[in-house]
Design a protein around this motif. Structure first.
Motif, PDB file in Angstrom:
ATOM      1  N   VAL A  44       0.845  -1.203   0.000  1.00  0.00           N
ATOM      2  CA  VAL A  44       0.000   0.000   0.000  1.00  0.00           C
ATOM      3  C   VAL A  44       0.875   1.246   0.000  1.00  0.00           C
ATOM      4  O   VAL A  44       0.613   2.204  -0.740  1.00  0.00           O
ATOM      5  CB  VAL A  44      -0.956  -0.009   1.215  1.00  0.00           C
ATOM      6  N   GLY A  45       1.955   1.217   0.782  1.00  0.00           N
ATOM      7  CA  GLY A  45       2.860   2.380   0.846  1.00  0.00           C
ATOM      8  C   GLY A  45       3.464   2.686  -0.520  1.00  0.00           C
ATOM      9  O   GLY A  45       3.458   3.838  -0.972  1.00  0.00           O
ATOM     10  N   ILE A  46       3.977   1.654  -1.190  1.00  0.00           N
ATOM     11  CA  ILE A  46       4.606   1.874  -2.500  1.00  0.00           C
ATOM     12  C   ILE A  46       3.561   2.335  -3.520  1.00  0.00           C
ATOM     13  O   ILE A  46       3.829   3.215  -4.353  1.00  0.00           O
ATOM     14  CB  ILE A  46       5.311   0.580  -2.975  1.00  0.00           C
ATOM     15  N   GLN A  47       2.349   1.783  -3.433  1.00  0.00           N
ATOM     16  CA  GLN A  47       1.264   2.225  -4.325  1.00  0.00           C
ATOM     17  C   GLN A  47       1.001   3.720  -4.119  1.00  0.00           C
ATOM     18  O   GLN A  47       0.793   4.469  -5.072  1.00  0.00           O
ATOM     19  CB  GLN A  47      -0.030   1.448  -4.010  1.00  0.00           C
ATOM     20  N   TYR A  48       1.026   4.126  -2.846  1.00  0.00           N
ATOM     21  CA  TYR A  48       0.769   5.536  -2.560  1.00  0.00           C
ATOM     22  C   TYR A  48       1.868   6.403  -3.167  1.00  0.00           C
ATOM     23  O   TYR A  48       1.584   7.450  -3.757  1.00  0.00           O
ATOM     24  CB  TYR A  48       0.682   5.746  -1.033  1.00  0.00           C
TER      25      TYR A  48
END
Lengths: 200, 420
Positions: A110-114
């Protein structure tokens, strides 16, 4: 019968095997969510066939962030699968490690997607491509977030000793949702990051 | 617009001579490529040898006439798809190419599954090779790999994925430009089709997936494979410029040809999926009937419980109908008849007062025993026969003919079958 009951110190929690009502509930949920993503991806392809390559952004989506991100999500699925295999052999420790790894890797995804969202030069309302990009990946991120929450709850329950070799239906039900969310990501990844390079 | 396309297409297919107006020369020849003919011939030869060996060993029980007919039909469809004008025309027309792909995935593949080719091909090998090949799937690693590869979720994804992938303009054009990629494409279609139908068909009698799940499996694949068809129809841009020239030879524009292909992908293919779903549904219902019948046969257990409840509660009237449930006879009347005819004098019979005789065999757990009197299989019919005329079946044995009527014998049998 009374002797069998007397041998058990505490009452068992959860059903034996996975064919609990929760399992069928999860299957129905996966059915509806799969239909949702099928429609969303169909909208993408619909716009693509209507407008051709002009539908794509000038800078084609890159696998610089999304490639490693995909690997991370696959690894998290493997971790959860490994943990679930562990509890089938009665190892609560292996289950807890698997769930911990799975939820951490999910959160990293989720962090990398953000980061990738921040990296995009366009916003939600720029054009049909950007709308679809943020809608589809956004819906998927919401599903991943729910999945991480499920894994964390399962982790807490496994630490509290709610599961054993026979009774771990909740783990199997949560894990099947997690694998589903990963499979959906593979379809999204193929759509956004692979098809533009296949030539059309 | 749609009407125009269909009219044009029908004209093009039914009257190739009239469609030459588009310019160029329409090719309607056969494409008898040596390697295709050689592969089909080799498959037929191997099947023939294997079949002859199996028939010599086991008659027609393992590979019956239906399986052989399916093989011949499958071979004919493969020949039609790969060597007849269907193949030649598919160089020109995307729509004919679609027909070819559907023949491979949805017609040839299920026919071949039904012919049990792996089993028969295995028998075509010499004995020593057959042994080692036959043992291969039982090896631990191989068994796991095969199990994973034939898992319904994996096969379903591969089938839908392969079908969608090869109709993306890029890979499709690549296949048309390079013969080797084209062969790979067709091999993918046939192999994924074979794996897909093998999950829901069981020529050997062992199902990979139960009927209800099979209906969902085929139904979801049908809906999903309609989506690329919809995309191909719902556009005003031709995706496959490589076919523009070929389509013109048949008096069609590239777009008309493409719309036609999309419709073929959507509707005739949909009929095949629908037929498969109908067959699976009918088989499902038949299996449910069989299960219900088997359940009714196993009812004496329940009848016994009801009889016990009736005896304890002393309300025989209300359960009279229920104690017929076994379909053999009336359990309570049977218990009364056992006492009346004096069976307890010779037999030990649970649940009957004073039945502790030691002359004949004890009738404990009679409902679960394999034989009656050591000579008859223990079925309700045989038990009834035995109770009525034991001397006719084993002359000179110790059990006398008591002049028991058919109905009475059935009631007694019903009681005895409650002893499990």
């Amino acid at each position: 019968m009374p002797s069998a009951a007397a041998r058990m110190r505490t009452l068992p929690v959860g059903s034996v095997g996975v064919r609990a009502s929760g399992w069928w509930g999860m299957m129905c949920l996966i059915g509806t969510e799969a239909a949702l993503f099928a429609y969303l991806l169909f909208s993408y392809y619909y716009f693509a066939v209507q407008f051709g390559r002009s539908f794509l952004p000038n800078e084609l989506p890159s696998v610089r962030l999304s490639g490693p991100d995909t690997l991370i999500l696959i690894l998290s699925s493997v971790a959860v699968w490994w943990g679930e295999r562990g509890i089938r052999q009665g190892s609560t420790v292996r289950l807890a490690i698997g769930l911990l790894l799975g939820s951490v890797l999910g959160a990293v995804f989720v962090g990398i997607q953000y980061l990738e969202w921040l990296d995009k030069p366009f916003v939600l309302s720029a054009d049909s491509y950007s709308s679809l990009y943020f809608t589809i990946t956004g819906f998927h991120m919401a599903h991943v977030a729910v999945g991480v929450l499920i894994l964390v709850v399962l982790l807490a329950w496994s630490v509290l000793g709610y599961f054993d070799r026979v009774r771990h239906a909740a783990v199997s039900i949560g894990a099947i949702y997690w694998h589903f969310v990963d499979a959906v990501w593979l379809a999204i990844f193929f759509t956004f990051y692979v098809t533009p390079y296949l030539g059309w | 617009m749609r009407k125009l396309i269909l009219t044009l297409a029908l004209a093009a297919i039914s009257d190739p001579a009239g469609a030459h107006a588009g310019g160029g020369r329409a090719d309607f020849s056969w494409s008898l490529e040596p390697w295709v003919l050689a592969s089909l011939g080799a498959a037929a030869l191997a099947y023939g040898i294997g079949l002859a060996r199996i028939r010599a060993e086991a008659g027609d029980r393992i590979v019956g006439g239906g399986n052989v007919a399916a093989f011949l039909a499958g071979l004919a469809v493969l020949f039609t798809a790969l060597a007849s004008p269907v193949d030649t025309l598919s160089d020109d027309l995307f729509s004919m190419h679609m027909v070819q792909h559907l023949l491979l995935m949805l017609v040839a593949a299920p026919l071949m599954v039904w012919s049990r080719p792996f089993l028969v091909f295995l028998w075509a090998l010499p004995r020593s090779l057959r042994r080692s090949f036959g043992r291969f799937p039982a090896r631990r690693g191989a068994a796991r790999a095969l199990n994973l590869l034939s898992h319904p979720v994996f096969v379903w994804s591969a089938f839908c994925g392969v079908f969608a992938f090869w109709h993306i303009p890029g890979p499709y054009g690549l296949a048309l430009r390079h013969e080797s990629v084209h062969i790979l494409e067709h091999a993918c279609f046939f192999a994924s089709g074979y794996a897909f139908w093998a999950v829901v068909m069981s020529p050997g009698g062992r199902r990979r997936l139960e009927y209800g799940a099979s209906v969902l499996y085929v139904g979801t694949a049908a809906v999903l494979s309609g989506l690329p068809g919809a995309l191909i129809i719902l556009t005003d841009r031709p995706f496959y410029p490589i076919h523009a020239e070929g389509a013109a030879r048949w008096g069609l524009t590239a777009l008309e040809d493409q719309h036609l292909a999309g419709l073929i992908m959507w509707i005739p293919a949909g009929f095949i999926y629908l037929a498969a779903i109908c067959i699976l549904f009918a088989l499902w219902m038949r299996e449910a009937d069989r299960r219900a019948a088997a359940f009714a046969r196993s009812m004496p257990t329940l009848a016994a419980l009801i009889a016990c409840a009736a005896l304890l509660g002393g309300c025989g009237e209300g359960t009279e109908a229920s104690s017929e449930a076994g379909g053999i006879g009336n359990v309570q009347r049977g218990a009364a008849l056992i006492s009346q005819f004096g069976c307890p004098a010779c037999h030990t019979i649970p649940g009957i007062a004073g039945a502790d005789g030691l002359v004949g065999p004890p009738l404990t757990k009679m409902g679960r025993r394999g034989y009656v009197a050591g000579v008859l299989r223990n079925t309700p019919e045989n038990m009834t026969r035995w109770i009525r005329r034991p001397q006719a079946i084993v002359p000179g044995n110790a059990m006398p003919d008591m002049g028991i009527s058919e109905d009475q014998a059935r009631d007694i049998t019903a009681y005895l079958y409650t002893l499990r």
